[in-house]
Structures are given as structure tokens and as C-alpha cells.
Design a protein around this motif. Structure first.
Motif, PDB file in Angstrom:
ATOM      1  N   ARG A  44       0.444  -1.416  -0.046  1.00 12.90           N
ATOM      2  CA  ARG A  44       0.523   0.029   0.002  1.00 12.90           C
ATOM      3  C   ARG A  44       0.907   1.368  -0.242  1.00 12.90           C
ATOM      4  O   ARG A  44       0.307   2.293   0.553  1.00 12.90           O
ATOM      5  CB  ARG A  44      -0.958  -0.041   1.176  1.00 12.90           C
ATOM      6  CG  ARG A  44      -1.474  -1.182   1.082  1.00 12.90           C
ATOM      7  CD  ARG A  44      -2.858  -1.423   2.434  1.00 12.90           C
ATOM      8  NE  ARG A  44      -3.868  -0.237   1.914  1.00 12.90           N
ATOM      9  CZ  ARG A  44      -5.584  -0.258   1.669  1.00 12.90           C
ATOM     10  NH1 ARG A  44      -5.226  -1.031   0.575  1.00 12.90           N
ATOM     11  NH2 ARG A  44      -5.573   1.033   1.896  1.00 12.90           N
ATOM     12  N   GLN A  45       1.952   1.417  -0.248  1.00 11.50           N
ATOM     13  CA  GLN A  45       2.896   2.332  -0.751  1.00 11.50           C
ATOM     14  C   GLN A  45       3.800   2.526  -1.963  1.00 11.50           C
ATOM     15  O   GLN A  45       3.872   1.242  -2.521  1.00 11.50           O
ATOM     16  CB  GLN A  45       3.828   2.547   0.808  1.00 11.50           C
ATOM     17  CG  GLN A  45       4.998   1.299   0.467  1.00 11.50           C
ATOM     18  CD  GLN A  45       5.844   1.972   1.701  1.00 11.50           C
ATOM     19  OE1 GLN A  45       5.628   3.027   2.879  1.00 11.50           O
ATOM     20  NE2 GLN A  45       6.948   1.074   1.376  1.00 11.50           N
ATOM     21  N   ARG A  89       0.757   6.686   0.073  1.00  9.32           N
ATOM     22  CA  ARG A  89       0.044   5.514   0.584  1.00  9.32           C
ATOM     23  C   ARG A  89      -0.653   4.944  -0.358  1.00  9.32           C
ATOM     24  O   ARG A  89      -1.569   6.095  -0.249  1.00  9.32           O
ATOM     25  CB  ARG A  89       0.272   5.946   1.726  1.00  9.32           C
ATOM     26  CG  ARG A  89      -1.160   6.997   2.371  1.00  9.32           C
ATOM     27  CD  ARG A  89      -0.500   6.971   4.394  1.00  9.32           C
ATOM     28  NE  ARG A  89      -0.231   7.889   4.652  1.00  9.32           N
ATOM     29  CZ  ARG A  89       0.661   8.849   5.422  1.00  9.32           C
ATOM     30  NH1 ARG A  89       1.653   8.023   5.081  1.00  9.32           N
ATOM     31  NH2 ARG A  89       0.892   9.820   5.183  1.00  9.32           N
ATOM     32  N   VAL A  90      -1.976   3.790  -0.561  1.00  9.97           N
ATOM     33  CA  VAL A  90      -2.890   3.831  -0.651  1.00  9.97           C
ATOM     34  C   VAL A  90      -3.812   4.140   0.276  1.00  9.97           C
ATOM     35  O   VAL A  90      -3.589   3.894   0.733  1.00  9.97           O
ATOM     36  CB  VAL A  90      -2.854   2.384  -1.363  1.00  9.97           C
ATOM     37  CG1 VAL A  90      -4.208   1.981  -1.742  1.00  9.97           C
ATOM     38  CG2 VAL A  90      -2.116   1.764  -2.753  1.00  9.97           C
ATOM     39  N   VAL A  91      -4.469   4.720  -0.423  1.00 12.72           N
ATOM     40  CA  VAL A  91      -6.284   5.607   0.839  1.00 12.72           C
ATOM     41  C   VAL A  91      -6.900   4.910   0.693  1.00 12.72           C
ATOM     42  O   VAL A  91      -8.574   5.398   1.318  1.00 12.72           O
ATOM     43  CB  VAL A  91      -5.453   6.818   1.109  1.00 12.72           C
ATOM     44  CG1 VAL A  91      -4.740   7.024   1.838  1.00 12.72           C
ATOM     45  CG2 VAL A  91      -5.939   8.314  -0.303  1.00 12.72           C
ATOM     46  N   ASP A  92      -7.452   5.002  -1.053  1.00 17.26           N
ATOM     47  CA  ASP A  92      -8.777   3.874  -1.310  1.00 17.26           C
ATOM     48  C   ASP A  92      -8.697   2.754  -2.496  1.00 17.26           C
ATOM     49  O   ASP A  92      -7.950   3.401  -3.548  1.00 17.26           O
ATOM     50  CB  ASP A  92      -9.795   5.279  -1.953  1.00 17.26           C
ATOM     51  CG  ASP A  92     -10.876   4.898  -1.985  1.00 17.26           C
ATOM     52  OD1 ASP A  92     -11.386   4.099  -1.951  1.00 17.26           O
ATOM     53  OD2 ASP A  92     -12.086   5.622  -2.324  1.00 17.26           O
ATOM     54  N   THR A  93      -9.108   1.705  -1.883  1.00 20.92           N
ATOM     55  CA  THR A  93      -8.993   0.925  -2.848  1.00 20.92           C
ATOM     56  C   THR A  93     -10.394   0.149  -3.798  1.00 20.92           C
ATOM     57  O   THR A  93     -10.696  -0.754  -4.557  1.00 20.92           O
ATOM     58  CB  THR A  93      -8.108  -0.746  -2.901  1.00 20.92           C
ATOM     59  OG1 THR A  93      -9.164  -0.916  -1.721  1.00 20.92           O
ATOM     60  CG2 THR A  93      -6.967  -0.322  -2.736  1.00 20.92           C
ATOM     61  N   VAL A 126      -6.389   5.605  -5.640  1.00 17.82           N
ATOM     62  CA  VAL A 126      -5.980   7.185  -5.022  1.00 17.82           C
ATOM     63  C   VAL A 126      -5.015   6.450  -3.969  1.00 17.82           C
ATOM     64  O   VAL A 126      -4.710   5.637  -3.111  1.00 17.82           O
ATOM     65  CB  VAL A 126      -7.662   6.895  -4.306  1.00 17.82           C
ATOM     66  CG1 VAL A 126      -7.407   8.283  -4.068  1.00 17.82           C
ATOM     67  CG2 VAL A 126      -8.975   6.712  -5.347  1.00 17.82           C
ATOM     68  N   LEU A 127      -4.308   7.069  -4.256  1.00 18.30           N
ATOM     69  CA  LEU A 127      -3.196   7.801  -3.646  1.00 18.30           C
ATOM     70  C   LEU A 127      -3.225   9.156  -2.893  1.00 18.30           C
ATOM     71  O   LEU A 127      -3.660   9.929  -3.440  1.00 18.30           O
ATOM     72  CB  LEU A 127      -1.474   7.322  -4.202  1.00 18.30           C
ATOM     73  CG  LEU A 127      -1.123   6.223  -5.747  1.00 18.30           C
ATOM     74  CD1 LEU A 127      -0.494   6.853  -6.275  1.00 18.30           C
ATOM     75  CD2 LEU A 127      -1.480   4.807  -3.822  1.00 18.30           C
ATOM     76  N   GLU A 128      -2.323   8.774  -1.801  1.00 20.90           N
ATOM     77  CA  GLU A 128      -2.268  10.058  -0.733  1.00 20.90           C
ATOM     78  C   GLU A 128      -0.160  10.140  -0.177  1.00 20.90           C
ATOM     79  O   GLU A 128       0.245   9.768  -0.435  1.00 20.90           O
ATOM     80  CB  GLU A 128      -2.819  10.264   0.322  1.00 20.90           C
ATOM     81  CG  GLU A 128      -2.429  11.308   1.230  1.00 20.90           C
ATOM     82  CD  GLU A 128      -2.838  11.712   2.684  1.00 20.90           C
ATOM     83  OE1 GLU A 128      -2.110  12.267   3.951  1.00 20.90           O
ATOM     84  OE2 GLU A 128      -3.647  10.922   2.837  1.00 20.90           O
ATOM     85  N   VAL A 129      -0.210  11.826  -1.929  1.00 20.70           N
ATOM     86  CA  VAL A 129       1.009  12.256  -1.614  1.00 20.70           C
ATOM     87  C   VAL A 129       1.433  12.369   0.088  1.00 20.70           C
ATOM     88  O   VAL A 129       0.565  13.724  -0.008  1.00 20.70           O
ATOM     89  CB  VAL A 129       1.052  13.224  -2.445  1.00 20.70           C
ATOM     90  CG1 VAL A 129       3.134  13.793  -2.559  1.00 20.70           C
ATOM     91  CG2 VAL A 129       1.247  12.952  -3.791  1.00 20.70           C
TER      92      VAL A 129
END
Length: 178
Positions: free
Chosen positions: A67-68, A124-128, A138-141
Motif C-alpha cells: 500500500r505504498q 500511500r494507498v488510501v482508497d481501493t 487513490v494515492l495520497e502524497v
């Protein structure tokens, strides 16, 4: 002005969303590099990036497990390496070694940064929720680095089927955005 019908399979090249990035992942001691052009900004703060990663890609397995990742933004000088990474498989080739890319350890993430890229975005992955249907993450920087010496980066933009454009002239227009 006469227009003609255009094949739907080529529409991607018209709407290409942004610069090609090199996504790095690391899982079970193996780092990988994957070119990624199917991505889009979704939010300003926190910065959210949506992206599609094929379920057939070596990076898909690492991204779902850890998840990263790091989104590394190359410039036109790295075009041959970008294409080379896209034409090889991470489960068969060490792409860092094969294409002369320098992995850089970051304290905040297992996936390496690529030294030759002008920008690096730890994510990091915040939504799958759309992953099973569309392979959409959806990734959060959460950390970003930029080379201050690179004032006007000439980024690569994928038009499809081995055709790329290089970012060109910069224009500044009035804006009320912060």
C-alpha cells in the motif's frame, strides 16, 4: 473545417492526463520501476492522485501488498530508460541495474526514490474501492522532493503506441488559485 471519424482505441492519446511517471515499489526485498501514464490529480490538499495499474504488472502485487509507492517524475533525458522499463518485466529484470537508475533510500517509505528524476512523491494507498473493477488506486502524497536546479522540466507525455510529446513552452496567465 472538415473533421473525420477517429478510432476510439486512440482517444487516450488526445486526453493523456499528465507526465509519465516512474512508479517505484518494494516488496519482500525486491524494488521495481514501472512507467505510469494513467494517473490524475484528484485533490489539492492533501494531494490525492488516482492511477490505474494493470493487474498483470509486477508492481500491482507490490502496491496491493504494501500500500505504498513513489511517483518519480523523469524528464526527457530519461526517455530511453522510461521506455526500457516499460518494455521489461520486474519479475525478470532488475530495472534499476538494467537502465542505470539510482535507487535512493527514503526514511519514510520502503520504495526507493530515483535519483535521476527531478521530483519524487512518496505515496500511500488510501482508497481501493475501484481496484477490483478498474485496477484504480487513490494515492495520497505524504512527502515530496524536488530538484531546485531543474527550473523548467521537460516532462514526457505518452500519446500511445510508443509516441511521446515533451512539455514545451511555459505560459503564465492570471489565476485566483492559491
Amino acid at each position: 473545417m472538415a473533421k473525420r471519424s477517429y478510432p476510439l482505441s486512440k482517444v487516450y492519446g488526445i486526453l493523456e492526463p499528465g507526465p509519465v511517471v516512474l512508479m517505484t515499489t518494494a516488496h519482500k526485498g525486491k524494488a521495481n520501476v514501472m512507467p505510469l501514464s494513467w494517473h490524475t490529480m484528484m485533490e489539492f490538499e492533501p494531494p490525492l492522485v488516482g492511477c490505474v495499474v494493470s493487474g498483470n504488472d509486477f508492481s500491482f502485487k507490490a502496491l496491493t501488498a504494501t500500500r505504498q509507492c513513489v511517483l518519480n517524475v523523469p524528464t526527457a533525458e530519461l526517455a530511453a530508460q522510461v521506455v526500457g522499463c516499460g518494455n521489461t518485466h520486474g519479475d525478470q529484470v532488475d530495472k534499476f541495474e538494467a537502465f542505470g537508475l539510482t535507487p535512493v533510500k527514503a526514511e519514510c517509505i520502503e520504495a526507493p526514490l530515483i535519483a535521476q528524476c527531478y521530483a519524487n512523491l512518496a505515496c500511500r494507498v488510501v482508497d481501493t474501492r475501484l481496484m477490483n473493477r478498474y485496477n484504480f488506486f487513490v494515492l495520497e502524497v505524504f512527502k515530496a522532493w524536488l530538484d531546485p536546479a531543474c527550473k523548467t522540466p521537460q516532462t514526457l507525455h505518452h500519446r500511445g503506441r510508443g509516441v511521446f510529446m515533451v512539455a514545451g513552452e511555459v505560459m503564465r496567465l492570471p489565476s485566483k488559485m492559491k
